[in-house]
Design a protein around this motif. Structure first.
Motif, mmCIF file in Angstrom:
data_model
loop_
_atom_site.group_PDB
_atom_site.id
_atom_site.type_symbol
_atom_site.label_atom_id
_atom_site.label_comp_id
_atom_site.label_asym_id
_atom_site.label_seq_id
_atom_site.Cartn_x
_atom_site.Cartn_y
_atom_site.Cartn_z
ATOM 1 N N TYR A 15 0.839 -1.201 0.000
ATOM 2 C CA TYR A 15 0.000 0.000 0.000
ATOM 3 C C TYR A 15 0.876 1.252 0.000
ATOM 4 O O TYR A 15 0.592 2.221 -0.716
ATOM 5 C CB TYR A 15 -0.915 -0.012 1.224
ATOM 6 N N ILE A 16 1.968 1.229 0.771
ATOM 7 C CA ILE A 16 2.905 2.359 0.796
ATOM 8 C C ILE A 16 3.530 2.538 -0.584
ATOM 9 O O ILE A 16 3.659 3.661 -1.083
ATOM 10 C CB ILE A 16 4.013 2.131 1.848
ATOM 11 N N GLN A 17 3.892 1.441 -1.220
ATOM 12 C CA GLN A 17 4.461 1.493 -2.569
ATOM 13 C C GLN A 17 3.465 2.128 -3.542
ATOM 14 O O GLN A 17 3.840 2.971 -4.371
ATOM 15 C CB GLN A 17 4.837 0.086 -3.024
ATOM 16 N N ASP A 18 2.199 1.752 -3.437
ATOM 17 C CA ASP A 18 1.175 2.310 -4.312
ATOM 18 C C ASP A 18 0.976 3.798 -4.058
ATOM 19 O O ASP A 18 0.780 4.582 -4.994
ATOM 20 C CB ASP A 18 -0.153 1.567 -4.121
ATOM 21 N N ILE A 19 1.015 4.203 -2.802
ATOM 22 C CA ILE A 19 0.881 5.628 -2.461
ATOM 23 C C ILE A 19 2.042 6.414 -3.059
ATOM 24 O O ILE A 19 1.856 7.467 -3.687
ATOM 25 C CB ILE A 19 0.839 5.819 -0.935
ATOM 26 N N GLU A 20 3.270 5.923 -2.875
ATOM 27 C CA GLU A 20 4.455 6.654 -3.326
ATOM 28 C C GLU A 20 4.518 6.759 -4.842
ATOM 29 O O GLU A 20 5.067 7.730 -5.374
ATOM 30 C CB GLU A 20 5.723 5.988 -2.779
ATOM 31 N N HIS A 21 3.949 5.786 -5.547
ATOM 32 C CA HIS A 21 3.967 5.803 -7.010
ATOM 33 C C HIS A 21 2.690 6.387 -7.606
ATOM 34 O O HIS A 21 2.528 6.397 -8.826
ATOM 35 C CB HIS A 21 4.212 4.398 -7.553
ATOM 36 N N GLY A 22 1.802 6.883 -6.745
ATOM 37 C CA GLY A 22 0.607 7.555 -7.241
ATOM 38 C C GLY A 22 -0.498 6.636 -7.701
ATOM 39 O O GLY A 22 -1.487 7.093 -8.284
ATOM 40 N N ARG A 23 -0.350 5.337 -7.455
ATOM 41 C CA ARG A 23 -1.402 4.400 -7.870
ATOM 42 C C ARG A 23 -2.596 4.458 -6.924
ATOM 43 O O ARG A 23 -3.710 4.081 -7.289
ATOM 44 C CB ARG A 23 -0.843 2.978 -7.952
ATOM 45 N N LYS A 24 -2.351 4.905 -5.701
ATOM 46 C CA LYS A 24 -3.430 5.129 -4.738
ATOM 47 C C LYS A 24 -3.223 6.497 -4.112
ATOM 48 O O LYS A 24 -2.111 7.018 -4.070
ATOM 49 C CB LYS A 24 -3.438 4.039 -3.662
ATOM 50 N N ARG A 25 -4.296 7.090 -3.612
ATOM 51 C CA ARG A 25 -4.245 8.409 -3.001
ATOM 52 C C ARG A 25 -4.780 8.354 -1.573
ATOM 53 O O ARG A 25 -5.593 7.487 -1.240
ATOM 54 C CB ARG A 25 -5.068 9.417 -3.812
ATOM 55 N N ILE A 26 -4.319 9.280 -0.765
ATOM 56 C CA ILE A 26 -4.839 9.414 0.603
ATOM 57 C C ILE A 26 -6.035 10.357 0.535
ATOM 58 O O ILE A 26 -5.866 11.568 0.358
ATOM 59 C CB ILE A 26 -3.766 9.972 1.562
ATOM 60 N N GLU A 27 -7.225 9.801 0.648
ATOM 61 C CA GLU A 27 -8.435 10.604 0.495
ATOM 62 C C GLU A 27 -8.826 11.320 1.787
ATOM 63 O O GLU A 27 -9.446 12.373 1.749
ATOM 64 C CB GLU A 27 -9.600 9.708 0.023
ATOM 65 N N ASP A 28 -8.461 10.734 2.920
ATOM 66 C CA ASP A 28 -8.888 11.271 4.213
ATOM 67 C C ASP A 28 -7.863 12.272 4.740
ATOM 68 O O ASP A 28 -6.681 11.942 4.906
ATOM 69 C CB ASP A 28 -9.067 10.111 5.212
ATOM 70 N N GLN A 29 -8.301 13.501 5.017
ATOM 71 C CA GLN A 29 -7.378 14.541 5.476
ATOM 72 C C GLN A 29 -6.804 14.229 6.853
ATOM 73 O O GLN A 29 -5.649 14.568 7.138
ATOM 74 C CB GLN A 29 -8.080 15.899 5.517
ATOM 75 N N THR A 30 -7.596 13.592 7.704
ATOM 76 C CA THR A 30 -7.091 13.259 9.038
ATOM 77 C C THR A 30 -5.920 12.278 8.933
ATOM 78 O O THR A 30 -4.900 12.433 9.619
ATOM 79 C CB THR A 30 -8.212 12.648 9.901
ATOM 80 N N THR A 31 -6.059 11.291 8.058
ATOM 81 C CA THR A 31 -4.952 10.342 7.839
ATOM 82 C C THR A 31 -3.740 11.069 7.282
ATOM 83 O O THR A 31 -2.602 10.838 7.728
ATOM 84 C CB THR A 31 -5.390 9.232 6.866
ATOM 85 N N LEU A 32 -3.956 11.963 6.324
ATOM 86 C CA LEU A 32 -2.846 12.698 5.722
ATOM 87 C C LEU A 32 -2.129 13.550 6.768
ATOM 88 O O LEU A 32 -0.894 13.625 6.778
ATOM 89 C CB LEU A 32 -3.355 13.570 4.578
#
Length: 272
Positions: free
Chosen positions: A42-59
């Motif tokens: 999941y971290i790999q997908d986030i770093e490569h833009g394949r997934k996004r952090i939609e929740d501002q609290t998590t971000l």
């Protein structure tokens, strides 16, 4: 690659964390049970833009974990959901401005505006001198960030000195960068500092000393990222060639090529 993904990778590497280590501390959303821990992919997908952090609290939590300034992800220091002002350090804005100034100086150099780059860097140096004398004892997170800024400053001073043919001054700044990097215990900064030193000693004709620094840089580069490994192995292969060490040259060159092909494959899969 997504901009936020790039930032998360940049600050993860600054913190000396692997994707697995970050995954273990990643804040889970309440609808997934809360707490910490996700799959490293999941971290790999986030770093490569394949997934996004939609929740501002998590971000916000990720930014706090990796010491990412909130303005860099487009968030305010004031969280309207919790009513909390999240600027934990009174030095945050000061450090943000210093970081922005360093990036602007790099851009001036890329544009070949070397005189202007040196002028801005000189003013920043005067500011840093005052801060080092006047700053009260810092919290651990602030100490680490200030240390990274100082290391970046000495790196840039060294690069501009090389541009001006002032190689002894460059070497002195790279040595200060190395000292700061060892205090920070940051693999990426250490790889960068040792690589700079190795290249400068190679330039001076001290080939074996240059190779020694570059070989140590390779060890830290492996901990940092494939990109750092490619860069350092490229310089190391050149140093081996200059020293007439053919077998070592071929091995270092092969390593650089192999890792660069992996990076190219990732780039093709995710061209953003």
């Amino acid at each position: 690659m997504d901009q936020i993904g790039r930032l998360i990778r940049e600050y993860r590497e600054r913190a000396g964390m692997t994707q697995s280590e970050l995954a273990a501390r990643w804040p889970r959303h309440a609808r997934f049970g809360g707490g910490e821990g996700v799959n490293w992919k999941y971290i790999q997908d986030i770093e490569h833009g394949r997934k996004r952090i939609e929740d501002q609290t998590t971000l916000r939590k990720v930014c706090a974990l990796l010491n990412i300034p909130l303005w860099r992800v487009g968030l305010s220091e004031y969280d309207p959901l919790s009513g909390v002002l999240s600027c934990a350090s009174p030095f945050t804005r000061c450090f943000d401005l210093m970081e922005l100034t360093l990036r602007q100086i790099w851009q001036l150099r890329k544009a070949a505006l070397l005189r202007e780059a040196r002028q801005v860097l000189a003013r920043l140096g005067s500011w840093l001198d005052v801060l080092q004398q006047e700053l009260p004892p810092l919290q651990q997170r602030d100490q680490a960030r200030f240390g990274h800024l100082l290391a970046d400053y000495h790196c840039l001073r060294g690069v501009l000195a090389v541009d001006a043919g002032q190689y002894q001054q460059a070497l002195a700044h790279y040595q200060q960068m190395e000292q700061l990097a060892r205090q920070l215990n940051d693999p990426a900064v250490l790889a960068h500092a040792l690589m700079n030193l190795g290249v400068e000693y190679d330039r001076r004709g001290e080939l074996q000393r240059g190779i020694q620094y570059l070989e140590e840089a390779c060890d830290f580069a492996l901990e940092a990222s494939k990109a750092w490994s490619v860069l350092v192995h490229s310089y190391l292969s050149r140093a081996y060639a200059r020293a007439g060490e053919e077998r070592r040259f071929l091995r270092a060159n092969d390593t650089a090529l192999r890792l660069s092909h992996v990076l190219a494959k990732n780039f093709i899969e995710d061209p953003d």
